[in-house]
Structures are given as C-alpha cells and as structure tokens.
Design a protein around this motif. Structure first.
Motif, PDB file in Angstrom:
ATOM      1  N   SER A 277     -12.828   2.589   2.288  1.00  0.00           N
ATOM      2  CA  SER A 277     -11.386   2.663   2.079  1.00  0.00           C
ATOM      3  C   SER A 277     -10.741   1.306   2.352  1.00  0.00           C
ATOM      4  N   VAL A 278      -9.570   1.093   1.754  1.00  0.00           N
ATOM      5  CA  VAL A 278      -8.853  -0.177   1.862  1.00  0.00           C
ATOM      6  C   VAL A 278      -7.693  -0.008   2.848  1.00  0.00           C
ATOM      7  N   PRO A 279      -7.483  -0.939   3.761  1.00  0.00           N
ATOM      8  CA  PRO A 279      -6.349  -0.813   4.693  1.00  0.00           C
ATOM      9  C   PRO A 279      -5.028  -0.717   3.950  1.00  0.00           C
ATOM     10  N   ILE A 280      -4.229   0.283   4.265  1.00  0.00           N
ATOM     11  CA  ILE A 280      -2.952   0.455   3.594  1.00  0.00           C
ATOM     12  C   ILE A 280      -2.008  -0.707   3.895  1.00  0.00           C
ATOM     13  N   GLU A 281      -2.246  -1.370   5.030  1.00  0.00           N
ATOM     14  CA  GLU A 281      -1.371  -2.485   5.418  1.00  0.00           C
ATOM     15  C   GLU A 281      -1.499  -3.675   4.466  1.00  0.00           C
ATOM     16  N   THR A 282      -2.595  -3.771   3.739  1.00  0.00           N
ATOM     17  CA  THR A 282      -2.801  -4.899   2.827  1.00  0.00           C
ATOM     18  C   THR A 282      -2.833  -4.460   1.360  1.00  0.00           C
ATOM     19  N   ALA A 283      -2.690  -3.171   1.111  1.00  0.00           N
ATOM     20  CA  ALA A 283      -2.800  -2.651  -0.250  1.00  0.00           C
ATOM     21  C   ALA A 283      -1.447  -2.648  -0.950  1.00  0.00           C
ATOM     22  N   THR A 284      -1.496  -2.672  -2.275  1.00  0.00           N
ATOM     23  CA  THR A 284      -0.300  -2.519  -3.092  1.00  0.00           C
ATOM     24  C   THR A 284      -0.294  -1.103  -3.649  1.00  0.00           C
ATOM     25  N   LEU A 285       0.727  -0.354  -3.311  1.00  0.00           N
ATOM     26  CA  LEU A 285       0.830   1.023  -3.763  1.00  0.00           C
ATOM     27  C   LEU A 285       1.463   1.084  -5.150  1.00  0.00           C
ATOM     28  N   PRO A 286       0.929   1.898  -6.048  1.00  0.00           N
ATOM     29  CA  PRO A 286       1.591   2.071  -7.344  1.00  0.00           C
ATOM     30  C   PRO A 286       2.970   2.688  -7.141  1.00  0.00           C
ATOM     31  N   ARG A 287       3.900   2.348  -8.008  1.00  0.00           N
ATOM     32  CA  ARG A 287       5.242   2.913  -7.881  1.00  0.00           C
ATOM     33  C   ARG A 287       5.222   4.412  -8.177  1.00  0.00           C
ATOM     34  N   ASP A 288       4.572   4.803  -9.257  1.00  0.00           N
ATOM     35  CA  ASP A 288       4.468   6.219  -9.618  1.00  0.00           C
ATOM     36  C   ASP A 288       3.109   6.731  -9.139  1.00  0.00           C
ATOM     37  N   CYS A 289       3.112   7.406  -8.018  1.00  0.00           N
ATOM     38  CA  CYS A 289       1.831   7.813  -7.441  1.00  0.00           C
ATOM     39  C   CYS A 289       1.944   9.150  -6.726  1.00  0.00           C
ATOM     40  N   LEU A 290       0.768   9.700  -6.457  1.00  0.00           N
ATOM     41  CA  LEU A 290       0.634  10.922  -5.680  1.00  0.00           C
ATOM     42  C   LEU A 290      -0.218  10.588  -4.467  1.00  0.00           C
ATOM     43  N   LEU A 291       0.383  10.621  -3.283  1.00  0.00           N
ATOM     44  CA  LEU A 291      -0.313  10.343  -2.035  1.00  0.00           C
ATOM     45  C   LEU A 291      -0.908  11.648  -1.517  1.00  0.00           C
ATOM     46  N   VAL A 292      -2.231  11.683  -1.353  1.00  0.00           N
ATOM     47  CA  VAL A 292      -2.909  12.924  -0.983  1.00  0.00           C
ATOM     48  C   VAL A 292      -3.498  12.810   0.415  1.00  0.00           C
TER      49      VAL A 292
END
Length: 213
Positions: free
Chosen positions: A142-157
């Motif tokens: 898994s990738v650290p969320i602190e350094t990741a770019t989240l898609p604007r249109d997304c579903l967080l599960v």
C-alpha cells in the motif's frame, strides 16, 4: 463546606422564532413554533430536513465513502457522521443491511446512504458512476496516503478493524492507500481511518471558504 453547583450546560440551538414568520417553504412550522435544538449550521436553522438535503445536494463533494459490514461494524455510525461533516456525495454500506445508527447522531438523514450486497455490486455501481475505487488499508504494497494524490471523483473503501478489507474488495481497487502510524498498534478503527482519509481528500480538492481559514 458545600461545593458550588455546576453551571447548567448551555442550550443547543435557538428558541421559537421571534417576529413575523418567514414566507419560505424551506422553513418548518413546528420548529418555528417550538425552536430548533438540532445540531445543524446556523444557516439551516428552522429548515425542514428535506430543504437541508436539497441545499447540501447543490454543494456535495464528488467523493463517496464505503464501508464493509460483514459483522455489524460499530464504526459505521461514526463514518456516516464524518461523511456528513465533509459533505460526501454518498455513503455505501456493503454486506449486512442493518447497522448501528446511534453513532451517526441522525446525520444519516442529511446524506444519501446506499446498500450493496457485496463487493461486486459496489464496484459495479462505482464503475457506472465513473468513480475510481480507492482502498484504505495497511496491506503490503500500500502507498502512504500522506504522499498520495487522491482522484477527485473517487470511492474511498474501508474494511473492518482487524480483518481490514476483504480480498474481493482489494482486488477491485485501483489503488490501496495506508495511513502512516508511529505507535505500537497495528491498526486504527475504521471511524478514525475514514475521517483521516476524507480530510486528506478535502485538503487536496475542496474549496476552503475564507471564513474557515
């Protein structure tokens, strides 16, 4: 020596409307008459639930939140309440239909809550709505969320604390992000994880009102 009595807790909300009643269909006549003690923003005082939902619908953020509910997860109410605070487009419960609404503090009334029988139904729905499925779990790779770019249109599960996301859901994720931890515990509960992930989305995509800076 008698100890002083504690000061009474301040009342939440506002009392009955003073002056002529507003000529506006958004207002609830019962609340105008009796007062509005709900935990809502001042701009929504005396409004009907339906009017509040309609207004929130005009400013929803384009992310959705899903949580697996295979064993009556008690965190779902907390996830729903946080999703309301960040004005998520929707909340999705996967697995068991029934969940403990106590932690939601009635905020589910102001959200669009969906149910899906399994991971396949959830991801099919996400695909039909052009949402990128992002898993939140501390799995290997898994990738650290602190350094990741989240898609604007997304579903967080989110999965349940302990087992985490199911294999079926992990297989459907475009990416899996983890929340960096620095203590001894292996995981944090889904309610806390959801709040962190939603706030990460807000930091990257939301327009912050000047008064809130």
């Amino acid at each position: 020596m008698n100890e002083p009595m504690p000061a009474p807790a301040p009342e939440i909300g506002v009392g009955p409307w003073e002056g002529p009643w507003p000529d506006d269909t958004r207002y609830d006549r019962e609340l105008l008459e009796q007062g509005d003690r709900r935990n809502v923003l001042d701009e929504f005082r005396y409004w009907t639930v339906e009017a509040i939902v309609a207004e929130l619908d005009t400013r929803r953020h384009p992310f959705h939140v899903a949580i697996e509910n295979w064993a009556h997860d008690l965190n779902i109410g907390s996830v729903v309440r946080t999703a309301n605070a960040f004005n998520a487009a929707g909340v999705h419960v996967v697995g068991r239909r029934r969940w403990n609404r106590r932690g939601a503090m009635v905020t589910d009334r102001y959200l669009h809550v969906h149910h899906h029988e399994d991971a396949e139904a959830l991801t099919t729905w996400a695909g039909a709505h052009d949402l990128t499925v992002i898993g939140i779990d501390n799995t290997p790779g898994s990738v650290p969320i602190e350094t990741a770019t989240l898609p604007r249109d997304c579903l967080l599960v989110f999965g349940q604390e302990g087992p985490g996301l199911s294999e079926a859901t992990l297989g459907a994720c475009s990416q899996v992000l983890s929340i960096t931890q620095f203590g001894s515990t292996r995981s944090i509960n889904a309610g806390a994880a959801a709040a962190i992930a939603m706030h990460a989305w807000v930091r990257q995509h939301a327009v912050i009102p000047p008064a809130a800076r």
